[in-house]
Design an enzyme around this catalytic site. Structure first.
Site, PDB file in Angstrom:
ATOM      1  N   ILE A 113       2.042  -5.970 -11.190  1.00 58.69           N
ATOM      2  CA  ILE A 113       2.195  -4.743 -11.963  1.00 58.69           C
ATOM      3  C   ILE A 113       3.641  -4.276 -12.024  1.00 58.69           C
ATOM      4  CG2 ILE A 113       1.591  -2.286 -12.027  1.00 58.69           C
ATOM      5  CD1 ILE A 113      -1.176  -3.050 -10.977  1.00 58.69           C
ATOM      6  N   GLU A 114       4.384  -4.370 -10.918  1.00 64.59           N
ATOM      7  CA  GLU A 114       5.770  -3.896 -10.915  1.00 64.59           C
ATOM      8  C   GLU A 114       6.609  -4.667 -11.929  1.00 64.59           C
ATOM      9  OE1 GLU A 114       7.308  -4.052  -6.963  1.00 64.59           O
ATOM     10  OE2 GLU A 114       6.239  -2.266  -6.301  1.00 64.59           O
ATOM     11  N   PRO A 153      11.523 -13.595  -0.308  1.00 63.45           N
ATOM     12  CA  PRO A 153      10.340 -13.813   0.534  1.00 63.45           C
ATOM     13  C   PRO A 153       9.567 -12.519   0.757  1.00 63.45           C
ATOM     14  CG  PRO A 153      12.290 -14.860   1.487  1.00 63.45           C
ATOM     15  CD  PRO A 153      12.770 -13.968   0.381  1.00 63.45           C
ATOM     16  N   ARG A 154       8.258 -12.659   0.881  1.00 70.65           N
ATOM     17  CA  ARG A 154       7.394 -11.500   1.083  1.00 70.65           C
ATOM     18  C   ARG A 154       7.684 -10.810   2.411  1.00 70.65           C
ATOM     19  NH1 ARG A 154       4.346  -7.524  -1.154  1.00 70.65           N
ATOM     20  NH2 ARG A 154       2.546  -6.996   0.121  1.00 70.65           N
ATOM     21  N   GLU A 166       0.820  -1.209   0.000  1.00 69.73           N
ATOM     22  CA  GLU A 166       0.000   0.000   0.000  1.00 69.73           C
ATOM     23  C   GLU A 166       0.855   1.260   0.000  1.00 69.73           C
ATOM     24  OE1 GLU A 166      -2.304  -3.352   1.849  1.00 69.73           O
ATOM     25  OE2 GLU A 166      -0.284  -2.534   2.065  1.00 69.73           O
ATOM     26  N   GLY A 175      13.021  -3.002  -0.144  1.00 69.22           N
ATOM     27  CA  GLY A 175      12.865  -1.866  -1.045  1.00 69.22           C
ATOM     28  C   GLY A 175      13.557  -2.004  -2.384  1.00 69.22           C
ATOM     29  N   GLU A 176      13.973  -3.218  -2.752  1.00 70.28           N
ATOM     30  CA  GLU A 176      14.700  -3.404  -4.009  1.00 70.28           C
ATOM     31  C   GLU A 176      13.926  -4.237  -5.024  1.00 70.28           C
ATOM     32  OE1 GLU A 176      19.395  -2.943  -2.806  1.00 70.28           O
ATOM     33  OE2 GLU A 176      18.628  -4.959  -3.163  1.00 70.28           O
TER      34      GLU A 176
END
Length: 430
Positions: A347-348, A276-277, A70, A320-321
């Site tokens: 989407i990314e 991993p998430r 988000e 963040g990568e």
């Protein structure tokens, strides 16, 4: 009257579970120190605001982005709000430590963005939050419909907008189990910017009014120059080897992937990157990879050296990568979809032109997944074995892989523009 009674019972439940919630924060803080920081904020206590700061406009636009996804989705919206409303400060709130860290990485250099944790959803705590910051507008991202938060915003005359809204059929069914509570909350939202027509219809069925289809903000998220540079540097370190990325994997999926990899004929020179998430699982996944006797390197210790040919798996243990990882990969599998977890957003990957493989379970992102498949940007696989077989086909068939990559780029480009539509919707509340 009935709705107030239900909300009172709901608040009582919150007060009963808060001690357990605080214990859970402390427990999670063993692996993620951010969960042991700023705990008073979760209870509605905040340090004094320095309203004398010349670089901090006194009027707040409040954006609530619960976690990493988000927060990333909110980036183009926040940037457009900063540009369009220079007399306002953005108050960015989260519920997870990783979401707050992502916000810091994205906006840490901006003097007009401040961050905080949102308090637990009791009327008293949310009331303290609203009295402290006095925001002009509350902007909730995606699925954050909290009964006391919305009720207190009504009490303090803070309009509420739910943007980039999505609501699966499964979530609607759950919401209907608490119809009185959720209908009151949904009806208290001033306007809704829904991702799709299906999301809009479900929000109306839940009780929301003034629902508009604005599209998905994530299509407007673009990789920063820094991440593009990191991706290029990483690709040079890897060399010409084929790269399969397994992005945002969830518990249980890594074992399925590694078991399938061990049982199938090897793909020549393949480098498998697993990201991993959840960062608290980095160590667990590292141990799992080691149990398969696969030579592994962590991204965090890659440094500037060339990646050795003997390394078969890279563990993406950095935050963040993700755009950099997508830029490095030749094919990307999107996790959360091999098991009935609802999937993650593709989407990314499409935005940087990476062909996508996706598992059977994508109910959290059903519309965008089906659209990507129809556009030729993604392929559906039934299990880990099929995923690796399809990845091998794409890795050895350059023309098909390049065509999928171009389709992915075109798909992402076609759906941009949600940010401008969302800001136009919010203008009516400001």
């Amino acid at each position: 009257m009935r709705a107030r009674l239900y909300r009172l019972l709901y608040s009582c439940v919150w007060w009963l579970i808060i001690p357990l919630a605080l214990c859970r924060l402390w427990w999670r803080g063993r692996k993620e120190p951010g969960y042991r920081q700023h705990i008073p904020e979760r209870l509605g206590f905040y340090p004094p605001i320095d309203r004398a700061r010349a670089d901090l406009p006194p009027a707040y636009l409040w954006v609530h982005a619960v976690s990493v996804g988000e927060t990333r989705a909110a980036e183009p919206l926040i940037n457009m709000l900063l540009a369009g409303y220079p007399q306002h400060t953005i108050l960015l709130t989260h519920m997870t430590a990783t979401g707050r860290a992502t916000g810091q990485a994205l906006f840490g250099t901006s003097s007009r963005v401040i961050q905080s944790f949102l308090p637990y959803d009791t009327g008293w705590m949310v009331g303290r939050f609203l009295r402290h910051f006095s925001p002009r507008l509350c902007i909730l991202m995606e699925t954050e419909v909290w009964p006391n938060l919305i009720a207190q915003c009504g009490r303090y005359q803070v309009p509420v907008a739910l943007v980039n809204a999505r609501l699966s059929a499964r979530s609607l069914r759950r919401g209907k189990k608490f119809t009185t509570l959720m209908t009151e909350a949904a009806s208290g939202i001033s306007c809704v910017g829904a991702q799709t027509s299906d999301d809009a219809e479900r929000m109306r069925e839940l009780g929301a009014r003034n629902v508009t289809i604005t599209g998905n903000l994530k299509f407007d998220v673009a990789p920063s120059e820094e991440l593009v540079g990191i991706g290029k540097a990483m690709r040079q370190q890897i060399g010409a080897r084929p790269v399969l990325l397994c992005a945002s994997t969830r518990e249980g999926e890594e074992a399925l992937i590694l078991a399938a990899l061990s049982s199938l004929p090897p793909i020549d020179d393949l480098l498998l990157i697993i990201v991993p998430r959840h960062p608290q699982r980095f160590e667990e996944v590292a141990n799992l990879i080691a149990s398969y006797h696969l030579p592994m390197l962590r991204r965090s210790v890659l440094g500037s050296e060339q990646l050795g040919a003997e390394i078969k798996v890279m563990l993406g243990d950095s935050m963040g990568e993700m755009f950099a990882y997508f830029g490095v990969s030749d094919v990307a599998f999107i996790g959360g979809s091999l098991m009935p977890l609802g999937g993650q957003n593709l989407i990314e990957a499409c935005a940087v032109g990476t062909p996508v493989l996706i598992g059977p379970h994508t109910f959290n992102f059903a519309a965008v997944t089906e659209q990507a498949i129809a556009a030729g940007a993604a392929l559906r696989v039934s299990d880990a074995v099929m995923m690796l077989g399809m990845a091998k086909r794409l890795l050895v068939t350059k023309t098909e892989r390049q065509a999928m990559g171009q389709n992915a780029s075109n798909f992402a480009q076609l759906h941009r523009g949600a940010t401008a539509r969302t800001v136009a919707l919010l203008a009516g509340l400001l």
